[in-house]
Design an enzyme around this catalytic site. Structure first.
Site, short mmCIF file in Angstrom:
data_model
loop_
_atom_site.label_atom_id
_atom_site.label_comp_id
_atom_site.label_asym_id
_atom_site.label_seq_id
_atom_site.Cartn_x
_atom_site.Cartn_y
_atom_site.Cartn_z
CG ASP A 128 14.90 62.66 36.23
OD1 ASP A 128 14.10 62.94 37.14
OD2 ASP A 128 14.55 62.28 35.09
CG ASP A 177 14.58 62.22 30.78
OD1 ASP A 177 14.38 62.31 32.01
OD2 ASP A 177 13.74 61.76 29.99
CG ASP A 210 15.59 66.30 34.85
OD1 ASP A 210 15.19 66.47 36.00
OD2 ASP A 210 15.38 65.25 34.20
#
Length: 612
Positions: free
Chosen positions: A312, A508, A512
């Site tokens: 991410d 995080d 996610d």
């Protein structure tokens, strides 16, 4: 953490049996020299209590996968007593009790980093109440309570400092440098106050705090039995059948039952049953020391095989906090005065850009005023009055309602990865603000280290705009950048990457969590107290850095390699010893001594997983 009564009882029983077997064997050997007739009786008495406890345990766990090891030991001791070899039986009794004791010691040492997290869990806190201090249970704390954190105390719950603080997070995160925090910074439970006493404003209840979540994850990791260990149990049962077959063949071929007994003595699945779990638990402990809590042996084994890494962007590759990069004044007001007015207005907004402006103003020591008549368009901008001035902050479309957009300079080239926000004061263009979520300083080096550790493909999987995500991807050297992805699209991206090899997803936030759960190994950034992603993940990064993930991959691969070495070499040596015993080259006593040597060598090798 204190042992439960049953666990303490088992430990006392094992220690007592070890002492009984060792003392009986020593006395029996002495009597063989001075009173030979009494020696067999003493050696038999040294064996019988161990055999009785072992038979009781076998009956309790007859349907379990660990019965193979117990049955071999029971057959060895029973055969030794039945065939008039009490010395061999006493040696096996000592070997069995010492092997169990050695396993407990090795696993205890291997778990030390994880156990340290449990033993440090606080139970009480010192709370301000009506001008006085009171000591209260953590369960009574609520958001908004004000706590006193004395020097040397652990921060018991998540919150914000009300004054400067110096914290040591080494035992929790592996971060060796002290954390020096100004007033207003977030503090996560589990760190130790090594500076002056400070006040903490409680942000969430104790049960929802970072440290409480870590404790739950540690307990889950300690309770889980890894696939490799379960496979070892099944192999041990097969090994039992092979042992009986080899021993029976040796007996039939030679007509000597002592050859079968010698085969039983040297046969040992202990390297599988004892050494494999020790190596894997050692890996869990090393990963915890590096700041990554892996949720058990199954996750550690999966981590050892990953070949593709998806990451991410916001809060993972970047710090997750919008910061002011540059302020370009456009009128009579100075950059600092425009920032002060914009940040004053931003106090009424929960948007990340507003939070970044407030943080920038406070960092510069600017005095913020209370905003009035605030109106916010979600995700677009905010407007209101500050000290009598009409102030608006936002994007071009939002600002168009407060000042003609043509009065602002066009949205030309600016620093890669930055976001452009406009400020109008009293209907006049006041400033252009450039903000960014900065890249973590360790990000590029971490991805380079991941490739060196065996990661073959790195993909940036972001929900951000393509322009921002691609700039970050270029900076860190990602093989591919997938921008503007929703949580469902992130799951699809993870599934598409799986044919390339086992996939690790690092992220995080709640957004996610589905992708973390879908990946072969989901790793959550848990330092900021996230809950949904930590529950969905297989591992949690305890420190607000990502370089520990690569270290955890290295540790996992080394631990798995050591586990395979210990199990394979141990079983290979035991098989060779069994064949030697079947050929008549080893006596029952020599076989028992060889068994213990193999056990010790396998466990000592497994303990290498603890070394850096």
């Amino acid at each position: 953490m204190k042992q439960s009564d049953p666990a303490a009882g088992r430990h006392r029983l094992r220690r007592s049996l070890l002492g009984w077997a060792a003392g009986g064997l020593a006395l029996g050997l002495l009597l063989r020299a001075v009173w030979p007739a009494a020696a067999p009786l003493v050696l038999g008495l040294a064996t019988l209590p161990v055999l009785a406890v072992l038979l009781r345990d076998i009956l309790r766990r007859l349907g379990g996968g660990t019965a193979g090891f117990d049955l071999l030991s029971a057959l060895s001791m029973s055969g030794a007593l039945a065939l008039g070899e009490p010395l061999a039986g006493a040696v096996v009794a000592l070997m069995f009790t010492s092997g169990t004791f050695l396993r407990d010691f090795a696993e205890g040492r291997a778990r030390r980093e994880m156990t340290a997290l449990l033993t440090r869990q606080p139970r009480q806190a010192t709370r301000h109440a009506d001008g006085a201090l009171e000591v209260v249970p953590l369960t009574t704390l609520r958001p908004g309570d004000r706590l006193l954190i004395r020097q040397g105390e652990m921060v018991p719950v998540d919150g914000h400092t009300l004054g400067p603080a110096v914290l040591d997070a080494t035992a929790l995160t592996g971060e060796a440098m002290p954390l020096r925090l100004p007033a207003g910074d977030p503090v996560f439970s589990g760190a130790i106050n090594i500076g002056e006493a400070f006040d903490l404003l409680v942000e969430r209840p104790a049960a929802e705090s970072t440290y409480a979540g870590i404790i739950r994850l540690v307990e889950q990791a300690q309770a889980e039995r890894p696939p490799m260990a379960r496979l070892a149990d099944r192999w041990a049962l097969g090994f039992l059948a092979a042992t009986v077959a080899i021993g029976g063949a040796a007996w039939l071929a030679s007509g000597d039952p002592l050859r079968a007994l010698a085969v039983l003595m040297v046969a040992t699945p202990c390297p599988l049953i004892l050494a494999v779990p020790v190596a894997l638990v050692g890996g869990l402990s090393r990963a915890a020391a590096a700041g990554v809590l892996v949720k058990g042996g199954a996750a550690l084994e999966a981590l050892a095989r990953v070949r593709v890494m998806l990451l991410d962007q916001t809060g993972t590759l970047t710090v997750g906090q919008i910061r002011l990069v540059e302020a370009q004044p456009l009128g009579a007001l100075s950059a600092e005065e425009v920032l002060r007015l914009a940040a004053s207005l931003g106090q009424a907004s929960g948007h990340a850009v507003a939070a970044g402006l407030v943080a920038a103003a406070r960092h510069r020591g600017l005095a913020l005023a209370a905003p009035e008549e605030v109106q916010e368009a979600t995700g677009a901008g905010v407007a209101g009055r500050v000290e009598g001035h009409a102030v608006a902050v936002g994007g071009a479309e939002f600002i168009a309602n407060h000042v003609a957009p043509g009065n602002f300079p066009p949205d030309g080239a600016h620093l890669p990865g930055t976001v452009r926000s406009l400020v109008a004061v009293d209907g006049t263009p006041a400033a252009v603000l450039l903000l960014a979520d900065p890249l973590r300083p360790e990000a590029s080096a971490t991805l380079a280290a991941a490739r060196a550790a065996g990661i073959q493909r790195v993909v940036l999987l972001s929900g951000n705009r393509a322009e921002v995500a691609e700039a970050v991807g270029r900076q860190v050297g990602a093989d591919a950048v997938l921008a503007g992805r929703s949580p469902a699209e992130k799951v699809a991206a993870v599934l598409r990457e799986k044919p390339e090899g086992p996939v690790l997803m690092l992220g995080d936030g709640v957004k996610d969590a589905p992708a973390l759960a879908t990946a072969d190994v989901g790793v959550a950034m848990g330092a900021r107290g996230a809950a949904a992603n930590a529950q969905a993940a297989d591992a949690v990064v305890l420190v607000d850095r990502i370089d520990g993930v690569v270290e955890a991959i290295r540790i996992a691969r080394r631990s798995r390699r050591i586990a395979l070495q210990s199990g394979g070499a141990g079983i290979g040596l035991a098989t060779a010893g069994m064949l030697a015993a079947a050929a008549g080259w080893l006596t029952p006593v020599q076989g028992a001594l060889l068994q213990e040597a193999i056990n010790v060598a396998a466990i000592v090798n497994a303990l290498r997983a603890l070394r850096a």
